[in-house]
Write an enzyme that holds these catalytic residues in place. Structure first.
Site, PDB file in Angstrom:
ATOM      1  N   ASP A   1       4.932 -31.021   6.229  1.00  0.00           N
ATOM      2  CA  ASP A   1       3.530 -30.777   5.941  1.00  0.00           C
ATOM      3  C   ASP A   1       2.897 -31.956   5.206  1.00  0.00           C
ATOM      4  O   ASP A   1       3.593 -32.813   4.643  1.00  0.00           O
ATOM      5  CB  ASP A   1       3.383 -29.510   5.100  1.00  0.00           C
ATOM      6  CG  ASP A   1       2.322 -28.573   5.659  1.00  0.00           C
ATOM      7  OD1 ASP A   1       1.286 -29.090   6.130  1.00  0.00           O
ATOM      8  OD2 ASP A   1       2.517 -27.348   5.629  1.00  0.00           O
TER       9      ASP A   1
ATOM     10  N   ASP B   1      -3.178 -23.523  11.324  1.00  0.00           N
ATOM     11  CA  ASP B   1      -2.770 -22.362  10.542  1.00  0.00           C
ATOM     12  C   ASP B   1      -3.529 -21.109  10.964  1.00  0.00           C
ATOM     13  O   ASP B   1      -3.215 -20.011  10.509  1.00  0.00           O
ATOM     14  CB  ASP B   1      -3.021 -22.606   9.045  1.00  0.00           C
ATOM     15  CG  ASP B   1      -1.841 -23.288   8.368  1.00  0.00           C
ATOM     16  OD1 ASP B   1      -0.770 -23.371   8.992  1.00  0.00           O
ATOM     17  OD2 ASP B   1      -1.988 -23.725   7.218  1.00  0.00           O
TER      18      ASP B   1
END
Length: 502
Positions: free
Chosen positions: A243, A307
């Site tokens: 990430d 997401d």
């Protein structure tokens, strides 16, 4: 990517010119007309003042720019980009993935995750990924980044019991990192406050309770490399979800702008990890869907598309992210029944059909799934494996439809022997007879068997479904020019259409 289109260009026809820079750092785009009316596109690296200084004999190598042309609309652009990115790659079949983030978040418990792994394997999952929260003091998002040691609090017996259990079930094991970041509340920052990417004499603003670690600094680079590499070796980790959850601000080192060198450093880090651990795959996940670009595509194996797991939002997200990046590199997961981001509730059919057209996976606590949902999931994973070569090797088509509340797309084998199409009714269909949707890209002279495929029933208003849904034969020309009339679906429902040449 920057595109220029002729006025008549659609997804299927017309001319497209496009440029994209193979770079994950600062980028500058240009689109203008000169005094004679001639149009021009330009793209390149955006350098800050003083970011590159050369002395006599030195050279600067700019990032490569990819130029595309299509005379077959935006789908022709996709076909060219996908063919280029697939060429010369020996990519194994994309494992169906379960990521535990939306299942447990920071609540890590060996018993719960072991049972979740059992259920994942039972429905056909091939890769199990443990997300954020396994390391240091990381019980929430305020601390622990940079401390890449297994938390004795969350994992008193270490990660080995879970990793071994996952491997024993025949699944790959993946682990989450955010190696380019550091929390102020971390052992790493307390030991090395000088490792922050910063303008001398001041700290950059915090974002998401974190700063950027200066990977241009050799000591910081080596710390991340060795920490991650040791864990990969110790637990036979197959996959890293990597990430990058904040922007670069005050990106400087030794008084000079450093965004360029920071970008090159992450490329080197990924390449070194993969060189040390053959077969290791890395997912680029930046702020839930950033850093999806033609620079990172040569260093990572998968992108987390977004997401946002709500299947309605995913219709346009996946439709246009796949304009350049092949679908097998774009993560597409079945999220929870009620979306954690929008609060909307959707049945398994819409979520399953949406997630099918990419590198498919699940991000849902399967321990909460009903028996009917588990049965549908098992059928879906089997369908994904059966059609994986087509989904990840065929030509992507985006079908324009007269109903703006309907989204139609598909993937067609290059020999036109088979195809899969998705029809999603996002908003209520106008009138009592929905417009037919076309199935382009087939062999006009060939005959095909067409049928609808359901993992769970789609909700329709009409009582008797159109006859073609149980199976019908038609030529490719008929399917392209006339198409199929969908049932009168309720909003937020999906059809999956399977097409096979006779």
């Amino acid at each position: 990517m920057q595109c220029a289109l002729t006025p008549e260009t659609t997804t299927e026809r017309g001319e497209v010119w496009a440029l994209s820079v193979l770079w994950s750092g600062g980028i500058r785009h240009l689109a203008e007309r000169d005094v004679r009316g001639r149009g021009a596109l330009g793209v390149g690296e955006l350098l800050e003042p003083g970011e590159v200084e050369l002395v006599s004999g030195q050279a600067y190598t700019a990032p490569t720019v990819a130029a595309f042309y299509s005379s077959e609309g935006l789908d022709g652009l996709s076909a060219a980009s996908h063919a280029w990115l697939r060429s010369g790659r020996n990519v194994p079949p994309r494992p169906l993935t379960l990521n535990v983030w939306e299942a447990v978040y920071f609540d890590h418990d060996l018993d719960t995750l072991t049972r979740l792994a059992d259920r994942a394997a039972a429905v056909g999952v091939e890769r199990f990924v443990l997300d954020d929260g396994w390391f240091g003091s990381r019980r929430d998002d305020t601390s622990g980044l940079g401390d890449w040691t297994v938390s004795a609090e969350a994992w008193p017996t270490g990660l080995a019991p879970l990793a071994d259990h996952v491997h024993g079930l025949g699944m790959q094991f993946g682990l989450w990192f955010e190696g380019e970041m550091v929390n102020p509340d971390s052992d790493l920052y307390r030991a090395h406050p000088d490792w922050i990417l910063q303008v001398p004499g001041r700290l950059p603003p915090l974002a998401r309770q974190q700063w950027v670690l200066n990977l241009v600094l050799l000591e910081a680079f080596q710390h991340v490399l060795e920490s991650v590499s040791a864990l990969v070796a110790e637990h036979s980790i197959d996959y890293l979800k990597w990430d990058h959850n904040r922007f670069l601000t005050d990106a400087a080192f030794a008084g000079m702008p450093a965004a360029r060198e920071q970008t090159l450093a992450i490329y080197r880090l990924f390449d070194e990890l993969k060189a040390r651990h053959p077969g290791l795959e890395i997912e680029s996940c930046a702020s839930g869907g950033g850093r999806v670009d033609l620079g990172m595509v040569f260093h990572a194996d998968r992108f987390w598309t977004s997401d946002q797991n709500d299947p309605l939002e995913r219709q346009q997200i996946q439709r246009w992210t796949s304009l350049v990046i092949p679908p097998e590199m774009l993560g597409s997961h079945i999220g929870p029944t009620t979306s954690h981001t929008t609060g909307r509730t959707h049945g398994i059919q819409l979520r399953a059909v949406t997630a099918l057209f990419g590198h498919a996976g699940i991000e849902w606590n399967l321990l909460e799934a009903t028996e009917a949902e588990l049965e549908a999931l098992t059928a879906w994973t089997a369908f994904y494996r059966e059609h994986r070569a087509l989904l990840h090797g065929g030509r992507v088509v985006r079908v324009e439809h007269p109903d703006p509340g309907a989204v139609v797309h598909g993937v067609v084998a290059h020999d036109a022997s088979k195809a899969l199409f998705s029809y999603v009714q996002v908003t209520p269909a106008p009138g009592t007879s929905p417009a037919a949707f076309r199935l382009p890209g087939l062999d006009p002279a060939a005959r095909y068997r067409v049928r609808a495929h359901e993992f769970a029933p789609a909700e329709a208003i009409q009582k008797v479904a159109p006859g073609w849904m149980d199976g019908v034969e038609a030529t490719g020309a008929t399917l392209d020019r006339v198409g199929l009339r969908p049932p009168i679906l309720r909003p937020e429902q999906a059809l999956l259409v399977v097409v096979e040449r006779l």
